[in-house]
Structure formats: structure tokens, C-alpha cells
Design a protein around this motif. Structure first.
Motif, PDB file in Angstrom:
ATOM      1  N   MET A   1      36.303  35.868  28.665  1.00 43.86           N
ATOM      2  CA  MET A   1      36.714  37.141  29.432  1.00 43.86           C
ATOM      3  C   MET A   1      37.694  37.587  28.277  1.00 43.86           C
ATOM      4  SD  MET A   1      38.147  37.417  32.970  1.00 43.86           S
ATOM      5  CE  MET A   1      39.415  38.557  33.596  1.00 43.86           C
ATOM      6  N   LEU A   2      37.932  38.881  28.217  1.00 42.54           N
ATOM      7  CA  LEU A   2      38.833  39.472  27.472  1.00 42.54           C
ATOM      8  C   LEU A   2      40.247  39.660  27.976  1.00 42.54           C
ATOM      9  CD1 LEU A   2      39.699  41.132  24.837  1.00 42.54           C
ATOM     10  CD2 LEU A   2      38.869  43.114  26.107  1.00 42.54           C
ATOM     11  N   ALA A   3      41.207  38.939  27.468  1.00 39.83           N
ATOM     12  CA  ALA A   3      42.464  38.830  27.835  1.00 39.83           C
ATOM     13  C   ALA A   3      43.615  39.659  27.333  1.00 39.83           C
ATOM     14  CB  ALA A   3      43.163  37.494  27.989  1.00 39.83           C
ATOM     15  N   LEU A   4      44.244  40.698  27.924  1.00 32.52           N
ATOM     16  CA  LEU A   4      44.930  41.574  27.062  1.00 32.52           C
ATOM     17  C   LEU A   4      46.585  41.123  27.403  1.00 32.52           C
ATOM     18  CD1 LEU A   4      43.872  45.039  28.685  1.00 32.52           C
ATOM     19  CD2 LEU A   4      43.468  43.931  26.428  1.00 32.52           C
ATOM     20  N   PRO A   5      47.265  41.034  25.960  1.00 35.22           N
ATOM     21  CA  PRO A   5      48.664  40.271  26.072  1.00 35.22           C
ATOM     22  C   PRO A   5      49.507  40.975  27.050  1.00 35.22           C
ATOM     23  CG  PRO A   5      48.380  41.485  23.915  1.00 35.22           C
ATOM     24  CD  PRO A   5      46.965  41.459  24.833  1.00 35.22           C
ATOM     25  N   PHE A   6      49.482  42.193  27.542  1.00 39.91           N
ATOM     26  CA  PHE A   6      50.540  42.791  28.062  1.00 39.91           C
ATOM     27  C   PHE A   6      49.919  42.729  29.807  1.00 39.91           C
ATOM     28  CE2 PHE A   6      47.377  46.106  26.410  1.00 39.91           C
ATOM     29  CZ  PHE A   6      47.212  46.569  27.656  1.00 39.91           C
ATOM     30  N   GLY A   8      49.244  41.086  33.300  1.00 39.83           N
ATOM     31  CA  GLY A   8      49.375  40.184  34.038  1.00 39.83           C
ATOM     32  C   GLY A   8      48.334  39.333  34.908  1.00 39.83           C
ATOM     33  N   SER A   9      48.603  38.950  36.029  1.00 38.69           N
ATOM     34  CA  SER A   9      47.602  38.220  36.705  1.00 38.69           C
ATOM     35  C   SER A   9      47.173  39.457  37.535  1.00 38.69           C
ATOM     36  CB  SER A   9      47.887  37.124  37.787  1.00 38.69           C
ATOM     37  OG  SER A   9      48.924  37.924  38.703  1.00 38.69           O
ATOM     38  N   PRO A  10      45.778  39.319  38.064  1.00 35.72           N
ATOM     39  CA  PRO A  10      45.156  40.143  38.811  1.00 35.72           C
ATOM     40  C   PRO A  10      46.071  40.885  40.107  1.00 35.72           C
ATOM     41  CG  PRO A  10      43.297  38.822  37.986  1.00 35.72           C
ATOM     42  CD  PRO A  10      44.743  38.239  37.640  1.00 35.72           C
ATOM     43  N   VAL A  11      46.427  39.605  40.730  1.00 35.38           N
ATOM     44  CA  VAL A  11      47.431  39.677  41.985  1.00 35.38           C
ATOM     45  C   VAL A  11      48.577  40.722  41.483  1.00 35.38           C
ATOM     46  CG1 VAL A  11      48.808  38.915  43.651  1.00 35.38           C
ATOM     47  CG2 VAL A  11      46.736  37.791  42.977  1.00 35.38           C
ATOM     48  N   THR A  12      49.066  40.394  40.320  1.00 33.40           N
ATOM     49  CA  THR A  12      50.392  41.330  39.882  1.00 33.40           C
ATOM     50  C   THR A  12      50.049  42.781  39.517  1.00 33.40           C
ATOM     51  OG1 THR A  12      51.336  39.389  39.015  1.00 33.40           O
ATOM     52  CG2 THR A  12      52.314  41.509  38.344  1.00 33.40           C
ATOM     53  N   LEU A  13      48.817  42.921  39.110  1.00 30.24           N
ATOM     54  CA  LEU A  13      48.429  44.308  38.760  1.00 30.24           C
ATOM     55  C   LEU A  13      47.859  45.084  39.911  1.00 30.24           C
ATOM     56  CD1 LEU A  13      45.984  43.648  35.639  1.00 30.24           C
ATOM     57  CD2 LEU A  13      48.428  44.711  35.577  1.00 30.24           C
ATOM     58  N   LEU A  14      47.384  44.287  40.888  1.00 29.67           N
ATOM     59  CA  LEU A  14      46.872  44.951  42.243  1.00 29.67           C
ATOM     60  C   LEU A  14      48.218  45.342  43.023  1.00 29.67           C
ATOM     61  CD1 LEU A  14      44.975  45.536  44.124  1.00 29.67           C
ATOM     62  CD2 LEU A  14      45.196  43.555  45.278  1.00 29.67           C
ATOM     63  N   LEU A  15      49.225  44.399  43.077  1.00 29.25           N
ATOM     64  CA  LEU A  15      50.760  44.838  43.637  1.00 29.25           C
ATOM     65  C   LEU A  15      51.252  46.014  42.895  1.00 29.25           C
ATOM     66  CD1 LEU A  15      52.015  41.389  44.504  1.00 29.25           C
ATOM     67  CD2 LEU A  15      51.269  43.071  46.128  1.00 29.25           C
ATOM     68  N   ALA A  16      51.354  46.109  41.618  1.00 27.69           N
ATOM     69  CA  ALA A  16      51.881  47.138  41.013  1.00 27.69           C
ATOM     70  C   ALA A  16      51.208  48.562  41.446  1.00 27.69           C
ATOM     71  CB  ALA A  16      51.700  46.907  39.472  1.00 27.69           C
ATOM     72  N   LEU A  17      49.968  48.491  41.478  1.00 22.81           N
ATOM     73  CA  LEU A  17      49.097  49.715  41.623  1.00 22.81           C
ATOM     74  C   LEU A  17      49.349  50.133  43.279  1.00 22.81           C
ATOM     75  CD1 LEU A  17      45.615  49.032  40.147  1.00 22.81           C
ATOM     76  CD2 LEU A  17      47.051  50.598  39.443  1.00 22.81           C
TER      77      LEU A  17
END
Length: 64
Positions: A1-6, A8-17
Motif C-alpha cells: 500500500m502506498l503510504a504518504l509521509p504527511f 496520518g492514520s485513516p481515523v485522524t484523516l476522517l476526524l479532520a474531514l
């Protein structure tokens, strides 16, 4: 899986959205209220201006 360095975890991204969505909804409601207040103020000022144009005395603010 491609991981971008910037990224975070999927949960963090979901909370940010969700946080961004919440801010946008709050701003939309605030802007809608602001537009209504601006329109009401414009109508009131227009009525007062028309009354003054027809010679009907419109009392202004009283000085202290």
C-alpha cells in the motif's frame, strides 16, 4: 500500500474531514444569517429614506 509521509492514520484523516465539514456548515449558517440582516437593514433604510423624501418627518436618534 502506498503510504504518504504527511498522511496520518485513516481515523485522524476522517476526524479532520469531519471537523472541516462542521466548520463549513457553521460558516454557511452564519453567512446566511448575516445576509438576512443586511437585507433587512437595507429595506428599513430604504423605507426611512422614502418617508423622508416625501416629507414625512422621521425621528433620528436622540442626543444625550
Amino acid at each position: 500500500m502506498l503510504a504518504l509521509p504527511f498522511a496520518g492514520s485513516p481515523v485522524t484523516l476522517l476526524l479532520a474531514l469531519v471537523a472541516i465539514l462542521l466548520v463549513l456548515v457553521i460558516l454557511r449558517v452564519a453567512l446566511e444569517l448575516a445576509w438576512r440582516l443586511i437585507i433587512i437593514a437595507a429595506v428599513v433604510l430604504g423605507i426611512l429614506w422614502l418617508l423622508a423624501a416625501f416629507g414625512i418627518d422621521v425621528p433620528g436618534p436622540t442626543p444625550f
